[in-house]
Scaffold this motif. Structure first.
Motif, PDB file in Angstrom:
ATOM      1  N   ALA A 113     -14.409  17.707   9.081  1.00 20.91           N
ATOM      2  CA  ALA A 113     -14.104  16.490   7.876  1.00 20.91           C
ATOM      3  C   ALA A 113     -12.997  16.298   7.699  1.00 20.91           C
ATOM      4  O   ALA A 113     -12.111  16.658   7.348  1.00 20.91           O
ATOM      5  CB  ALA A 113     -14.288  17.126   6.365  1.00 20.91           C
ATOM      6  N   ILE A 114     -12.784  14.608   7.609  1.00 23.24           N
ATOM      7  CA  ILE A 114     -10.853  14.240   7.879  1.00 23.24           C
ATOM      8  C   ILE A 114     -11.117  12.932   6.636  1.00 23.24           C
ATOM      9  O   ILE A 114     -11.842  12.665   5.909  1.00 23.24           O
ATOM     10  CB  ILE A 114     -11.229  13.334   9.280  1.00 23.24           C
ATOM     11  N   GLN A 115      -9.849  14.087   5.549  1.00 25.80           N
ATOM     12  CA  GLN A 115      -9.851  13.273   4.188  1.00 25.80           C
ATOM     13  C   GLN A 115      -8.502  12.974   4.553  1.00 25.80           C
ATOM     14  O   GLN A 115      -6.976  13.310   4.156  1.00 25.80           O
ATOM     15  CB  GLN A 115      -9.530  14.472   3.730  1.00 25.80           C
ATOM     16  N   PRO A 116      -8.605  11.329   4.515  1.00 26.48           N
ATOM     17  CA  PRO A 116      -7.541  10.280   4.552  1.00 26.48           C
ATOM     18  C   PRO A 116      -6.486  10.975   3.261  1.00 26.48           C
ATOM     19  O   PRO A 116      -7.894  10.258   1.985  1.00 26.48           O
ATOM     20  CB  PRO A 116      -7.807   9.275   5.357  1.00 26.48           C
ATOM     21  N   PHE A 117      -5.202  10.088   2.962  1.00 25.10           N
ATOM     22  CA  PHE A 117      -4.943   9.812   1.876  1.00 25.10           C
ATOM     23  C   PHE A 117      -3.995   8.887   2.185  1.00 25.10           C
ATOM     24  O   PHE A 117      -2.653   8.858   2.700  1.00 25.10           O
ATOM     25  CB  PHE A 117      -4.539  10.417   0.300  1.00 25.10           C
ATOM     26  N   ALA A 118      -3.082   7.579   0.779  1.00 27.22           N
ATOM     27  CA  ALA A 118      -2.423   6.478   1.457  1.00 27.22           C
ATOM     28  C   ALA A 118      -1.830   7.006  -0.450  1.00 27.22           C
ATOM     29  O   ALA A 118      -1.699   6.235  -1.437  1.00 27.22           O
ATOM     30  CB  ALA A 118      -3.277   5.083   1.443  1.00 27.22           C
ATOM     31  N   PHE A 119      -0.396   6.662  -0.163  1.00 29.25           N
ATOM     32  CA  PHE A 119       0.237   6.953  -1.192  1.00 29.25           C
ATOM     33  C   PHE A 119       0.450   6.058  -2.074  1.00 29.25           C
ATOM     34  O   PHE A 119       0.176   5.384  -3.576  1.00 29.25           O
ATOM     35  CB  PHE A 119       1.700   7.846  -0.946  1.00 29.25           C
ATOM     36  N   PRO A 123      -4.375  -0.736   2.239  1.00 29.56           N
ATOM     37  CA  PRO A 123      -5.536   0.287   3.110  1.00 29.56           C
ATOM     38  C   PRO A 123      -5.724   1.169   3.844  1.00 29.56           C
ATOM     39  O   PRO A 123      -4.697   1.932   5.127  1.00 29.56           O
ATOM     40  CB  PRO A 123      -6.494  -1.224   3.988  1.00 29.56           C
ATOM     41  N   ILE A 124      -6.449   2.087   4.222  1.00 30.11           N
ATOM     42  CA  ILE A 124      -7.026   3.693   5.293  1.00 30.11           C
ATOM     43  C   ILE A 124      -7.578   3.640   6.235  1.00 30.11           C
ATOM     44  O   ILE A 124      -8.609   2.735   6.098  1.00 30.11           O
ATOM     45  CB  ILE A 124      -7.243   4.921   4.412  1.00 30.11           C
ATOM     46  N   SER A 125      -7.177   4.007   7.624  1.00 31.55           N
ATOM     47  CA  SER A 125      -8.482   4.052   8.835  1.00 31.55           C
ATOM     48  C   SER A 125      -7.751   5.267   9.182  1.00 31.55           C
ATOM     49  O   SER A 125      -7.084   5.642   9.418  1.00 31.55           O
ATOM     50  CB  SER A 125      -8.417   2.353   9.631  1.00 31.55           C
TER      51      SER A 125
END
Length: 179
Positions: A113-119, A123-125
């Motif tokens: 499971a890949i969980q990205p987060f931008a502060f 947009p995230i990829s």
């Protein structure tokens, strides 16, 4: 003066033998009276027999349940098991870049499971080594950014690279063991 063994034997043999008293009748009488007092009355015997009957019935019921339970096909038990939610999978890595974002990778068997987060809310990829990992699902109702579920390809081994892109540029890369 010391006495020899032979003299001791002669003295002992010279003592007249006495007939033992007849105590057999008295001892047997005492034993009979003690046994009659210790024997349970007929009502207690019935209780003991009823208890033994119940114990036998319980043993039979437990044996039947055990045999029935163990004779069920294994497919029945697997069908009722719910999958473990991704947020309870083992964390493989948690890496971040200050002021930019972070990436958490969790594992459950051959799934990641890949969980990205931008502060900053850009947009995230996520990109990954497509020779070793396939995307199997995207979870969008997680309360945050989408979570990408990757599955290890058959025969793949070693390390796979996962990349976090925020706002169209690469923020970080990490390598995870897929063995």
């Amino acid at each position: 003066m010391a006495i020899s063994d032979e003299e001791v034997v002669k003295q002992l043999e010279s003592v007249p033998q006495v007939e033992p008293p007849d105590m057999r009748a008295a001892v047997m009488g005492r034993l009979r009276s003690a046994a009659s007092q210790a024997a349970p009355p007929a009502k207690s015997r019935r209780h003991v027999l009823a208890g033994l009957a119940w114990a036998a019935a319980i043993v039979i019921v437990v044996a039947v349940v055990y045999v029935e339970r163990n004779s069920l096909p294994w497919e029945h038990t697997e069908a009722t098991m719910a999958p473990l939610p991704f947020d309870r999978w083992k964390v493989v890595t948690r890496i971040g870049v200050p002021q930019e974002g972070r990436l958490t990778v969790r594992r459950n068997g051959d799934q990641f499971a890949i969980q990205p987060f931008a502060f900053n809310g850009e947009p995230i990829s996520v990109a990954w080594d497509q020779k070793k990992l396939d995307m199997s699902d995207v979870l969008s109702d997680t309360g945050g950014p989408e979570v990408v579920i990757l599955r290890k390809k058959n025969g793949a081994s070693g390390w796979a690279v996962i990349q976090l892109n925020i706002g169209g540029h690469e923020v970080l890369k990490t390598a995870i063991s897929i063995d």
